[in-house]
Design a protein around this motif. Structure first.
Motif, short mmCIF file in Angstrom:
data_model
loop_
_atom_site.label_atom_id
_atom_site.label_comp_id
_atom_site.label_asym_id
_atom_site.label_seq_id
_atom_site.Cartn_x
_atom_site.Cartn_y
_atom_site.Cartn_z
N VAL A 41 -2.08 -10.12 -2.79
CA VAL A 41 -1.05 -10.34 -1.77
C VAL A 41 -1.72 -10.40 -0.39
O VAL A 41 -2.55 -9.55 -0.06
N ARG A 42 -1.32 -11.37 0.42
CA ARG A 42 -1.91 -11.54 1.75
C ARG A 42 -0.91 -11.35 2.89
O ARG A 42 -1.31 -11.20 4.03
N CYS A 43 0.37 -11.39 2.58
CA CYS A 43 1.36 -11.28 3.66
C CYS A 43 1.57 -9.82 4.06
O CYS A 43 1.22 -8.91 3.31
N PRO A 44 2.15 -9.56 5.23
CA PRO A 44 2.47 -8.18 5.63
C PRO A 44 3.48 -7.57 4.67
O PRO A 44 4.42 -8.24 4.22
N VAL A 45 3.31 -6.28 4.37
CA VAL A 45 4.17 -5.59 3.41
C VAL A 45 4.64 -4.26 3.99
O VAL A 45 3.85 -3.49 4.53
N LEU A 46 5.94 -4.01 3.84
CA LEU A 46 6.53 -2.71 4.13
C LEU A 46 6.94 -2.09 2.81
O LEU A 46 7.62 -2.74 1.99
N VAL A 47 6.55 -0.85 2.58
CA VAL A 47 6.93 -0.13 1.37
C VAL A 47 7.89 0.99 1.74
O VAL A 47 7.58 1.82 2.61
N LEU A 48 9.05 1.00 1.12
CA LEU A 48 10.01 2.08 1.27
C LEU A 48 9.90 2.97 0.04
O LEU A 48 9.83 2.48 -1.09
N ARG A 49 9.91 4.27 0.27
CA ARG A 49 9.74 5.20 -0.86
C ARG A 49 10.71 6.37 -0.75
O ARG A 49 10.88 6.94 0.33
N GLY A 50 11.37 6.68 -1.84
CA GLY A 50 12.12 7.92 -1.91
C GLY A 50 11.16 9.07 -2.14
O GLY A 50 10.30 9.01 -3.03
N ALA A 51 11.27 10.12 -1.35
CA ALA A 51 10.31 11.23 -1.44
C ALA A 51 10.29 11.86 -2.82
O ALA A 51 9.26 12.43 -3.22
N GLU A 52 11.41 11.78 -3.55
CA GLU A 52 11.48 12.37 -4.89
C GLU A 52 11.32 11.33 -5.99
O GLU A 52 11.62 11.60 -7.15
N SER A 53 10.84 10.15 -5.66
CA SER A 53 10.74 9.06 -6.64
C SER A 53 9.78 9.41 -7.77
O SER A 53 8.69 9.95 -7.54
N ASP A 54 10.19 9.06 -8.98
CA ASP A 54 9.29 9.20 -10.13
C ASP A 54 8.62 7.87 -10.48
O ASP A 54 7.71 7.84 -11.30
N LEU A 55 9.07 6.77 -9.85
CA LEU A 55 8.47 5.47 -10.16
C LEU A 55 7.33 5.13 -9.20
O LEU A 55 6.32 4.55 -9.61
N LEU A 56 7.49 5.46 -7.93
CA LEU A 56 6.45 5.21 -6.93
C LEU A 56 5.95 6.56 -6.41
O LEU A 56 6.61 7.21 -5.60
N SER A 57 4.81 6.98 -6.89
CA SER A 57 4.27 8.28 -6.50
C SER A 57 3.68 8.22 -5.09
O SER A 57 3.34 7.15 -4.58
N ALA A 58 3.53 9.38 -4.47
CA ALA A 58 2.89 9.46 -3.16
C ALA A 58 1.46 8.95 -3.23
O ALA A 58 0.96 8.31 -2.30
N GLU A 59 0.78 9.20 -4.35
CA GLU A 59 -0.61 8.76 -4.50
C GLU A 59 -0.69 7.23 -4.56
O GLU A 59 -1.57 6.63 -3.93
N THR A 60 0.22 6.61 -5.31
CA THR A 60 0.21 5.15 -5.38
C THR A 60 0.54 4.55 -4.02
O THR A 60 -0.09 3.59 -3.58
N ALA A 61 1.53 5.12 -3.33
CA ALA A 61 1.90 4.61 -2.01
C ALA A 61 0.72 4.72 -1.04
O ALA A 61 0.47 3.80 -0.24
N ALA A 62 -0.01 5.83 -1.10
CA ALA A 62 -1.16 6.00 -0.21
C ALA A 62 -2.24 4.96 -0.51
O ALA A 62 -2.89 4.43 0.40
N GLU A 63 -2.42 4.67 -1.80
CA GLU A 63 -3.41 3.65 -2.17
C GLU A 63 -2.97 2.27 -1.70
O GLU A 63 -3.81 1.44 -1.31
N MET A 64 -1.66 2.03 -1.68
CA MET A 64 -1.15 0.75 -1.17
C MET A 64 -1.41 0.60 0.32
O MET A 64 -1.50 -0.52 0.83
N GLU A 65 -1.52 1.70 1.02
CA GLU A 65 -1.87 1.66 2.44
C GLU A 65 -3.34 1.32 2.65
O GLU A 65 -3.71 0.75 3.68
N ARG A 66 -4.17 1.67 1.67
CA ARG A 66 -5.63 1.54 1.84
C ARG A 66 -6.18 0.21 1.36
O ARG A 66 -7.23 -0.22 1.84
N ARG A 67 -5.51 -0.44 0.41
CA ARG A 67 -6.11 -1.62 -0.21
C ARG A 67 -5.13 -2.79 -0.24
O ARG A 67 -3.95 -2.63 0.07
N GLY A 68 -5.64 -3.96 -0.64
CA GLY A 68 -4.80 -5.15 -0.68
C GLY A 68 -4.29 -5.47 0.72
O GLY A 68 -5.04 -5.46 1.70
#
Length: 280
Positions: free
Chosen positions: A220-247
């Motif tokens: 993916v090359r376009c700008p991305v905003l990720v919304l996350r529910g703090a209690e989400s079981d599908l999108l973990s805090a670790e995955t969200a943090a990795e999405m900030e670092r890569r791609g």
């Protein structure tokens, strides 16, 4: 609000993909809002109303959901068909580029489209979904998707939605009623069923495992905003943090007290989406 439809083509013929449309057709920007696995495009009514002054907002019912046709073969329900249908929808809109807001499944569709060469996706909002889907969360979803419960009243169906979608967070009564009014189908016996084809659960019955889509994310090359529910079981805090670092190095906004997924009816959630989309 206007209604429309476009024909999608699959291995077993054509099918109709319904959508609702808000705002001016000549608006400078077009936004497509794609819903979650068992939901429909009317989930975005509040968001679309809030954005209709600046965007042409188009909210499709993915095939097998809402007012769209059901496929004749269950194996057709999958991302290759969903991507093809959304490409047909974008062609119908006659625009060169679109912004995309996708909740869960709708976010994965958007991510896969955005990863393609020459993609028409300009800016992408992923609502509580990312490139790693843990088995445990998918098992939870598999526990209800594809079932075909019957309800004697719309109130009983609403109570079911409140229970199954409790992770949406503390929605007002009017929002739950809205989900029920647009998330049901009338049955021949006068009762109520859910507004989706039970066959969409076929893929889950073939076995649930962790899903790794990091190679898609990295494309993916376009700008991305990720919304996350703090209690989400599908999108973990670790995955969200990795999405900030890569791609594409997303911006991540987390909403407290919410699981999977933010319903995008609260003013603070809508404000975040609006501000980010209009900021670039």
């Amino acid at each position: 609000m206007r209604t429309g439809s476009v024909l999608g083509l699959g291995p077993h013929g054509f099918h109709r993909v319904a959508y609702v449309e808000w705002g001016e057709r000549a608006a400078p920007r077009t936004l497509v809002c794609a819903h979650g696995l068992t939901r429909n495009g009317r989930d975005f009514d509040r968001l679309a109303t809030a954005l209709a002054d600046a965007f042409r907002v188009v909210c499709p019912d993915v095939v097998g959901r809402g007012r769209s046709d059901w496929l004749t073969q269950a194996e057709g329900y999958g991302y290759p068909q969903y991507l093809a249908d959304m490409a047909a929808l974008i062609a119908r809109l006659d625009v060169l580029e679109v912004d995309w807001v996708g909740t869960s499944m709708g976010g994965l569709i958007g991510m896969m489209l955005a990863a393609q060469p020459n993609t028409p996706i300009r800016r992408l909002v992923l609502n509580d979904v990312g490139p790693f889907l843990p088995k445990a969360a998918l098992e939870r979803i598999a526990g209800y998707v594809g079932q075909d419960p019957r309800f004697e009243t719309l109130e009983a169906l609403e109570a079911y939605l409140r229970r199954v979608h409790a992770p949406f967070g503390p929605l007002p009564d009017a929002a739950w009623r809205h989900l029920a009014e647009h998330g049901h189908r009338r049955l021949p016996d006068g009762g109520f069923g859910l507004a989706y084809d039970p066959a969409i659960g076929a893929a889950f019955r073939q076995g649930v495992q962790d899903v790794d889509l990091w190679s898609v994310w990295d494309a993916v090359r376009c700008p991305v905003l990720v919304l996350r529910g703090a209690e989400s079981d599908l999108l973990s805090a670790e995955t969200a943090a990795e999405m900030e670092r890569r791609g594409p190095r997303a911006r991540v906004v987390t909403f407290p007290g919410i699981g999977h997924a933010p319903a995008l009816v609260a003013e603070d959630q809508i404000a975040v989406v609006r501000g980010w989309l209009l900021g670039g």
